[in-house]
Design a protein around this motif. Sequence first.
Motif, PDB file in Angstrom:
ATOM      1  N   VAL A   1       0.838  -1.211   0.000  1.00 19.77           N
ATOM      2  CA  VAL A   1       0.000   0.000   0.000  1.00 19.77           C
ATOM      3  C   VAL A   1       0.868   1.254   0.000  1.00 19.77           C
ATOM      4  O   VAL A   1       0.609   2.208  -0.748  1.00 19.77           O
ATOM      5  CB  VAL A   1      -0.943  -0.009   1.223  1.00 19.77           C
ATOM      6  CG1 VAL A   1      -1.596   1.348   1.421  1.00 19.77           C
ATOM      7  CG2 VAL A   1      -2.014  -1.074   1.052  1.00 19.77           C
ATOM      8  N   ILE A   2       1.896   1.277   0.840  1.00 15.78           N
ATOM      9  CA  ILE A   2       2.772   2.459   0.917  1.00 15.78           C
ATOM     10  C   ILE A   2       3.513   2.680  -0.395  1.00 15.78           C
ATOM     11  O   ILE A   2       3.668   3.818  -0.862  1.00 15.78           O
ATOM     12  CB  ILE A   2       3.763   2.322   2.096  1.00 15.78           C
ATOM     13  CG1 ILE A   2       2.999   2.358   3.428  1.00 15.78           C
ATOM     14  CG2 ILE A   2       4.811   3.437   2.061  1.00 15.78           C
ATOM     15  CD1 ILE A   2       3.852   2.078   4.639  1.00 15.78           C
ATOM     16  N   ASN A   3       3.957   1.591  -1.022  1.00 15.50           N
ATOM     17  CA  ASN A   3       4.681   1.726  -2.294  1.00 15.50           C
ATOM     18  C   ASN A   3       3.767   2.187  -3.427  1.00 15.50           C
ATOM     19  O   ASN A   3       4.191   2.940  -4.307  1.00 15.50           O
ATOM     20  CB  ASN A   3       5.330   0.390  -2.676  1.00 15.50           C
ATOM     21  CG  ASN A   3       6.611   0.127  -1.913  1.00 15.50           C
ATOM     22  OD1 ASN A   3       7.334   1.049  -1.574  1.00 15.50           O
ATOM     23  ND2 ASN A   3       6.881  -1.133  -1.619  1.00 15.50           N
ATOM     24  N   MET A   4       2.496   1.752  -3.398  1.00 18.45           N
ATOM     25  CA  MET A   4       1.585   2.037  -4.512  1.00 18.45           C
ATOM     26  C   MET A   4       0.944   3.426  -4.438  1.00 18.45           C
ATOM     27  O   MET A   4       0.603   4.006  -5.464  1.00 18.45           O
ATOM     28  CB  MET A   4       0.480   0.973  -4.565  1.00 18.45           C
ATOM     29  CG  MET A   4       0.951  -0.384  -5.042  1.00 18.45           C
ATOM     30  SD  MET A   4      -0.387  -1.607  -5.066  1.00 18.45           S
ATOM     31  CE  MET A   4      -1.519  -0.885  -6.253  1.00 18.45           C
ATOM     32  N   LEU A  16       1.235   8.423   0.432  1.00 16.19           N
ATOM     33  CA  LEU A  16       1.938   7.862   1.589  1.00 16.19           C
ATOM     34  C   LEU A  16       3.456   7.941   1.455  1.00 16.19           C
ATOM     35  O   LEU A  16       4.174   7.368   2.283  1.00 16.19           O
ATOM     36  CB  LEU A  16       1.520   6.401   1.803  1.00 16.19           C
ATOM     37  CG  LEU A  16       0.022   6.156   2.016  1.00 16.19           C
ATOM     38  CD1 LEU A  16      -0.246   4.676   2.237  1.00 16.19           C
ATOM     39  CD2 LEU A  16      -0.515   6.971   3.190  1.00 16.19           C
ATOM     40  N   HIS A  17       3.953   8.633   0.456  1.00 15.56           N
ATOM     41  CA  HIS A  17       5.402   8.774   0.280  1.00 15.56           C
ATOM     42  C   HIS A  17       5.909   9.946   1.117  1.00 15.56           C
ATOM     43  O   HIS A  17       6.375  10.968   0.607  1.00 15.56           O
ATOM     44  CB  HIS A  17       5.754   8.947  -1.199  1.00 15.56           C
ATOM     45  CG  HIS A  17       5.463   7.732  -2.015  1.00 15.56           C
ATOM     46  ND1 HIS A  17       5.617   7.680  -3.388  1.00 15.56           N
ATOM     47  CD2 HIS A  17       5.025   6.489  -1.657  1.00 15.56           C
ATOM     48  CE1 HIS A  17       5.291   6.476  -3.834  1.00 15.56           C
ATOM     49  NE2 HIS A  17       4.924   5.743  -2.795  1.00 15.56           N
ATOM     50  N   THR A  18       5.803   9.782   2.422  1.00 14.21           N
ATOM     51  CA  THR A  18       6.232  10.796   3.383  1.00 14.21           C
ATOM     52  C   THR A  18       7.169  10.147   4.394  1.00 14.21           C
ATOM     53  O   THR A  18       7.237   8.906   4.475  1.00 14.21           O
ATOM     54  CB  THR A  18       5.009  11.382   4.116  1.00 14.21           C
ATOM     55  OG1 THR A  18       4.366  10.333   4.865  1.00 14.21           O
ATOM     56  CG2 THR A  18       4.013  11.998   3.137  1.00 14.21           C
ATOM     57  N   PRO A  19       7.904  10.959   5.190  1.00 14.83           N
ATOM     58  CA  PRO A  19       8.834  10.370   6.171  1.00 14.83           C
ATOM     59  C   PRO A  19       8.197   9.342   7.102  1.00 14.83           C
ATOM     60  O   PRO A  19       8.767   8.285   7.348  1.00 14.83           O
ATOM     61  CB  PRO A  19       9.325  11.601   6.949  1.00 14.83           C
ATOM     62  CG  PRO A  19       9.253  12.707   5.962  1.00 14.83           C
ATOM     63  CD  PRO A  19       8.042  12.419   5.132  1.00 14.83           C
ATOM     64  N   ARG A  39      -6.261   7.075   8.869  1.00 10.39           N
ATOM     65  CA  ARG A  39      -7.164   7.328   7.747  1.00 10.39           C
ATOM     66  C   ARG A  39      -6.443   7.228   6.402  1.00 10.39           C
ATOM     67  O   ARG A  39      -7.010   6.747   5.416  1.00 10.39           O
ATOM     68  CB  ARG A  39      -7.778   8.722   7.889  1.00 10.39           C
ATOM     69  CG  ARG A  39      -8.773   8.835   9.042  1.00 10.39           C
ATOM     70  CD  ARG A  39      -9.377  10.220   9.088  1.00 10.39           C
ATOM     71  NE  ARG A  39     -10.309  10.353  10.196  1.00 10.39           N
ATOM     72  CZ  ARG A  39     -10.953  11.478  10.484  1.00 10.39           C
ATOM     73  NH1 ARG A  39     -10.749  12.560   9.733  1.00 10.39           N
ATOM     74  NH2 ARG A  39     -11.789  11.527  11.506  1.00 10.39           N
ATOM     75  N   ALA A  40      -5.189   7.690   6.358  1.00  9.50           N
ATOM     76  CA  ALA A  40      -4.445   7.661   5.096  1.00  9.50           C
ATOM     77  C   ALA A  40      -4.215   6.229   4.634  1.00  9.50           C
ATOM     78  O   ALA A  40      -4.381   5.900   3.453  1.00  9.50           O
ATOM     79  CB  ALA A  40      -3.109   8.392   5.250  1.00  9.50           C
TER      80      ALA A  40
END
Length: 294
Positions: free
Chosen positions: A39-42, A46-49, A276-277
């Motif tokens: 999920v984070i990669n896609m 979500l591309h945050t620290p 939520r994100a």
Amino acid sequence: MFVILSFSHQPDMKVIFFILFLCHFYIIMVLGNLIILLVINMDPVLHTPMYFFLKNLSFLEICYTSVTLPRVLVSLLSSDTSISFAGCAAQMYFFLFFGVTECCLLAAIAYDRYQAICNPLDYMVKLAASSWICGNLVALGHTTFIFSLPFCGSNVINHFFCEIQPVLMLVCVDTNRVNIILAAAFVIMIHFILILVSYGLIISSILKIGSAKGRYKAFSTCFSHLTVVTLFYGTAVFIYIRPKSSYSLDVDKVLSLFDSVVTPILNPFIYSLRNRAVKGALFKMRMKLFHHNF
């Protein structure tokens, strides 16, 4: 060659243990953390620290549990519970490596939360890399020292993997086991203190926010991390820092099982159910898969 007792004193429970560990622990843990990684990669949102560190943590949890649990599953199906000298050393090294790295990473996440609330953060990669390097150095030092000592007499390890304290009991020289355990405890506590300092600064900054809604929103971003820290450090303190008079191998097995299996299973749920994100990204991923199939 060592012999790991694991759960051999409960032969009637082997099949139940195998189904429980395989179906309800290991598979759920791996799938849960893989979903977080995916999920984070896609999702670019979500591309945050914060999610960069969460991605590292999810990968780390898979590695951490995979050091011990597959070997336990094999021993439950086989009558051979022996492990070679090199295999035992390797298992201890990787267990310490991933365990200490998690200590460092949790401290880095706490610092990231402080920076996110108080200051911008632009060196997340350096923080994550330093966590992995620290874990490697501590694990290498401990494992090299312990397995350079002479072993004699019994070769039976009363545990389900090559953990520090049960292995040290097989050393035949008069080494000070307390100092080695204190070194491990020091590594745990120094990072725990860094987390406490970071959250002390965070609370101080949150209290300066004028509105109650703003204070709640700022603190809610830290709740998931605080829950994981409590689970991880609570277990670690009981394993390595409790008084010697209260030490019991049977209790240590249960605590180690919780630390190496249960906590990694809970982490994906802790970080996703209140976020939520992440829930939004999961929903978007499900919708993409649904439209792709139909």
